[in-house]
Design a protein around this motif. Structure first.
Motif, PDB file in Angstrom:
ATOM      1  N   THR A 277     -77.750   6.544  41.126  1.00  0.00           N
ATOM      2  CA  THR A 277     -79.220   5.645  40.598  1.00  0.00           C
ATOM      3  C   THR A 277     -80.442   6.499  41.227  1.00  0.00           C
ATOM      4  O   THR A 277     -80.107   6.640  42.372  1.00  0.00           O
TER       5      THR A 277
ATOM      6  N   TYR B 229     -79.575   6.181  36.231  1.00  0.00           N
ATOM      7  CA  TYR B 229     -78.910   5.728  36.710  1.00  0.00           C
ATOM      8  C   TYR B 229     -78.251   7.832  36.020  1.00  0.00           C
ATOM      9  O   TYR B 229     -77.296   8.531  34.711  1.00  0.00           O
TER      10      TYR B 229
ATOM     11  N   THR C   3     -76.202   4.984  28.944  1.00  0.00           N
ATOM     12  CA  THR C   3     -76.148   5.365  30.224  1.00  0.00           C
ATOM     13  C   THR C   3     -75.773   6.841  29.674  1.00  0.00           C
ATOM     14  O   THR C   3     -75.038   7.385  27.799  1.00  0.00           O
TER      15      THR C   3
ATOM     16  N   PRO D 134     -74.338   9.312  35.518  1.00  0.00           N
ATOM     17  CA  PRO D 134     -72.632   8.949  35.830  1.00  0.00           C
ATOM     18  C   PRO D 134     -71.793   9.932  36.986  1.00  0.00           C
ATOM     19  O   PRO D 134     -71.587  10.158  37.170  1.00  0.00           O
TER      20      PRO D 134
ATOM     21  N   TYR E  71     -83.215   8.383  26.863  1.00  0.00           N
ATOM     22  CA  TYR E  71     -83.123   7.401  28.377  1.00  0.00           C
ATOM     23  C   TYR E  71     -84.248   7.376  29.106  1.00  0.00           C
ATOM     24  O   TYR E  71     -84.604   6.498  29.033  1.00  0.00           O
TER      25      TYR E  71
END
Length: 337
Positions: free
Chosen positions: A193, A175, A335, A177, A224
């Motif tokens: 996404t 994802y 995130t 942001p 991540y």
């Protein structure tokens, strides 16, 4: 054209653990010994830190990511050695995996590749230069001098197989942001996404230009994506489909090198330890940073010495749970930029 590979080596351990808990332990026992390359990393190392008494049983593994498998001539087996050609490779990713003595928790601490540190015998330089100048042995010396933490094992990979793993899993979900542009590769990543192919995931974790924190944000992206790969593994590796587990392990073992004391049994033990551990007890963060700066023409990362001492003391004494309870702000969030 040969691409420079960015590595998330803890992912190797996670893929191995999937095999261990889905009925392919037999495969690991035989295939790893044949296909994983080994190098005698610790021979001749002197003045090494001792493990703190309270930390007996804890395990510290230095995880390195390179743009090629060994960077020097290597042989496999318990007597493996390597001759290193200075400048042939750099380790663009460096993480310290700490497993508690009771195996109830683990931490992955990233050391930014541009960290300005003292490299034994070479003066001050970026930490990734240690691998270039002296391979994994000099990397171990450098990290042990920096942290005072004794390294028990070393594992490193090139990411020629990263694209294969991502594609075999059906993609890597991330994802984003805010929309960002990578000026180095003229690639725009739009907000939202995305299900990335292996090649796209590689580009994603390589970006630093256009990110607010530069290389520090790239480190967070690596962590991540590692978590995303872990989710994909858990969702897609089915005990009833051993062929898929076999294919994953085949890719991994062709791109994995470990120290000669890191046996197949050790890898299986590590896999099982991690398999028993709830995901909430595996934490990701970056070594404390004081700020960014320049050394001559080089942009560098200056580590926070005081906070670093507190962190490395906690690693040595196997008191990471207590340290993290007081330093929650360091944890890599769900995130990232």
């Amino acid at each position: 054209m040969k691409k420079k590979r960015i590595w998330l080596s803890v992912g190797i351990a996670f893929v191995v653990l999937v095999g261990a808990v889905t009925g392919t332990g037999w495969y690991l026992a035989h295939r790893l010994d044949r296909q994983v390359q080994t190098v005698d990393v610790f021979a001749g190392l002197e003045e090494r830190p001792e493990a703190a008494g309270e930390a007996a049983g804890a395990l510290n593994i230095l995880l390195l990511g390179t743009d090629g498998r060994t960077g020097g001539e290597a042989t496999t087996g318990s007597g493996a050695t390597a001759s290193w050609t200075p400048g042939e490779q750099r380790a663009d990713t460096m993480m310290l995996l700490h497993l508690s003595a009771d195996r109830r928790s683990a931490s992955v601490v990233s050391i930014p590749r541009d960290s300005w540190v003292r490299i034994p015998g070479h003066g001050k330089a970026k930490v990734n230069a240690a691998f270039s100048q002296g391979g994994p042995t000099l990397s171990v010396q450098t990290v042990e001098k920096l942290t005072g933490v004794r390294i028990d094992h070393v594992a490193w990979v090139d990411w020629a197989g990263f694209e294969e793993i991502g594609d075999l899993l059906g993609g890597v979900e991330v994802y984003i942001p805010e929309t960002v542009h990578d000026s180095a590769r003229d690639r725009t990543w739009t907000k939202g996404t995305h299900l990335l192919t292996g090649e796209e995931a590689l580009l994603y974790v390589r970006q630093r230009y256009g990110l607010p924190g530069g290389d520090l944000d790239r480190v967070k992206r690596q962590q991540y994506v590692l978590r995303s790969i872990l989710r994909g593994l858990r969702q897609s590796v089915d005990p009833k489909n051993p062929k898929k587990a076999y294919d994953l392990l085949d890719i991994i073992t062709r791109h994995l090198t470990v120290d000669s004391g890191f046996s197949g049994g050790d890898l299986r033990g590590l896999a099982l330890d991690l398999a028993r551990m709830p995901s909430s007890d595996l934490t990701f963060f970056t070594a404390p940073v004081a700020g960014l700066g320049r050394e001559g023409k080089q942009s560098v990362v200056h580590l926070d010495r005081r906070k670093g001492r507190e962190l490395w003391d906690a690693v040595r004494e196997d008191e990471m749970d207590a340290w993290l309870a007081s330093n929650q702000e360091v944890l890599t969030g769900r995130t990232v930029n």
